[in-house]
Design an enzyme around this catalytic site. Sequence first.
Site, PDB file in Angstrom:
ATOM      1  N   HIS A 184      56.482  36.100   2.302  1.00 20.77           N
ATOM      2  CA  HIS A 184      57.659  37.216   1.979  1.00 20.77           C
ATOM      3  C   HIS A 184      57.959  37.042   0.448  1.00 20.77           C
ATOM      4  O   HIS A 184      58.251  35.937  -0.001  1.00 20.77           O
ATOM      5  CB  HIS A 184      58.731  37.063   2.752  1.00 20.77           C
ATOM      6  CG  HIS A 184      59.797  38.110   3.048  1.00 20.77           C
ATOM      7  ND1 HIS A 184      59.273  39.364   3.486  1.00 20.77           N
ATOM      8  CD2 HIS A 184      60.812  38.362   2.259  1.00 20.77           C
ATOM      9  CE1 HIS A 184      60.428  40.306   3.243  1.00 20.77           C
ATOM     10  NE2 HIS A 184      61.191  39.460   2.331  1.00 20.77           N
ATOM     11  N   SER A 204      61.465  44.594   1.486  1.00 20.95           N
ATOM     12  CA  SER A 204      62.036  43.819   2.307  1.00 20.95           C
ATOM     13  C   SER A 204      63.225  44.792   2.610  1.00 20.95           C
ATOM     14  O   SER A 204      63.050  45.883   3.359  1.00 20.95           O
ATOM     15  CB  SER A 204      62.362  42.446   1.501  1.00 20.95           C
ATOM     16  OG  SER A 204      63.231  41.837   2.531  1.00 20.95           O
ATOM     17  N   ASP A 209      54.697  35.930   6.815  1.00 19.10           N
ATOM     18  CA  ASP A 209      55.981  36.422   6.491  1.00 19.10           C
ATOM     19  C   ASP A 209      56.591  36.723   7.905  1.00 19.10           C
ATOM     20  O   ASP A 209      55.969  37.365   8.842  1.00 19.10           O
ATOM     21  CB  ASP A 209      55.638  37.790   5.795  1.00 19.10           C
ATOM     22  CG  ASP A 209      57.016  38.406   5.464  1.00 19.10           C
ATOM     23  OD1 ASP A 209      58.085  38.030   5.900  1.00 19.10           O
ATOM     24  OD2 ASP A 209      57.182  39.755   4.911  1.00 19.10           O
TER      25      ASP A 209
END
Length: 314
Positions: free
Chosen positions: A285, A159, A255
């Site tokens: 995610h 991320s 995601d």
Amino acid sequence: MMLDRDAAQMLEAIASAARPPWDALSPEEARASYMAGREATMPAPMPVAEVRDIAIPGPHGAIPLRLYRPATAPASGSPALAFFHGGGWVLGNLESHDGVCRHLAGRSGCVVVAVDYRLAPEHKFPGALDDAFAATRWLAAEALALGLDPTRLAVGGDSAGGNLAAAACLLAREAGGSPAIAFQLLLYPATDFAMDTGSHRSFGEGHLLTRANMVWFRDHYLNHPGEAADWRASPLRAASLAGLPPAYVLTASHDPLRDEGEAFALRLVEAGIPVTLWRVPGLIHGFLPMGKAIAASGAALDRVAAALRAGLAG
């Protein structure tokens, strides 16, 4: 494509709990909520031969690191990964991703060095990147003293950490290839603050990470909206991705960051960079540290570790 059953059940449990979203909290409250979620979903930590905390000099004070050395790593000449945790540049720390780092080290045979970079909003852009790049340069400079192979150094993260890893590779290229980065491991990376892709529209609600979360992260991290165009914040906006190291890019089907991660992979391919892209079906995610709640995360981490091992093979 259907959601993974474990992921769907976890999302249902979160909705039933009616906990306030991160964007409704202060950064301090959100950090506490994030860590409570980690404690509830992280599996038992995988044992490794050595776990050592280190503090190194950084551009604005000491940067804490945590080194994970698996039993299979040689005493000298080991490949290594500098790992930057996710959490939207606002959340996360060494503890939040301890399980991921242990898993990657244990399964890949590489030494993993986690970087506890400064967080926003206390430290705005480019504070996190400054720390990530400083730690990467330090690791390259101290590689021999740490029993590492300076020619087999990777950067990676999930991320926001994937964002920092991609930007660190661009910074190294702009510095004439110093430090020498051999591989980049980008796990559902954030690559563009535009947040205007199809996956943002399709999965920006009800899939753990929301559009409102991303706006909250962006506004805490950036000093002003114009910085979204800076490639150090949005690596996808770099004029060229030529000269970057080979990459492994993981995205998740459900995601909001999926499309920008895949767009970055495609641009690497167009620049002639070897890339492996894996879109994990049915997942959301942030699923990789959640092995207690999402069974598929363990097998996915095994596959990521195998890619890291192959990417740094001597």
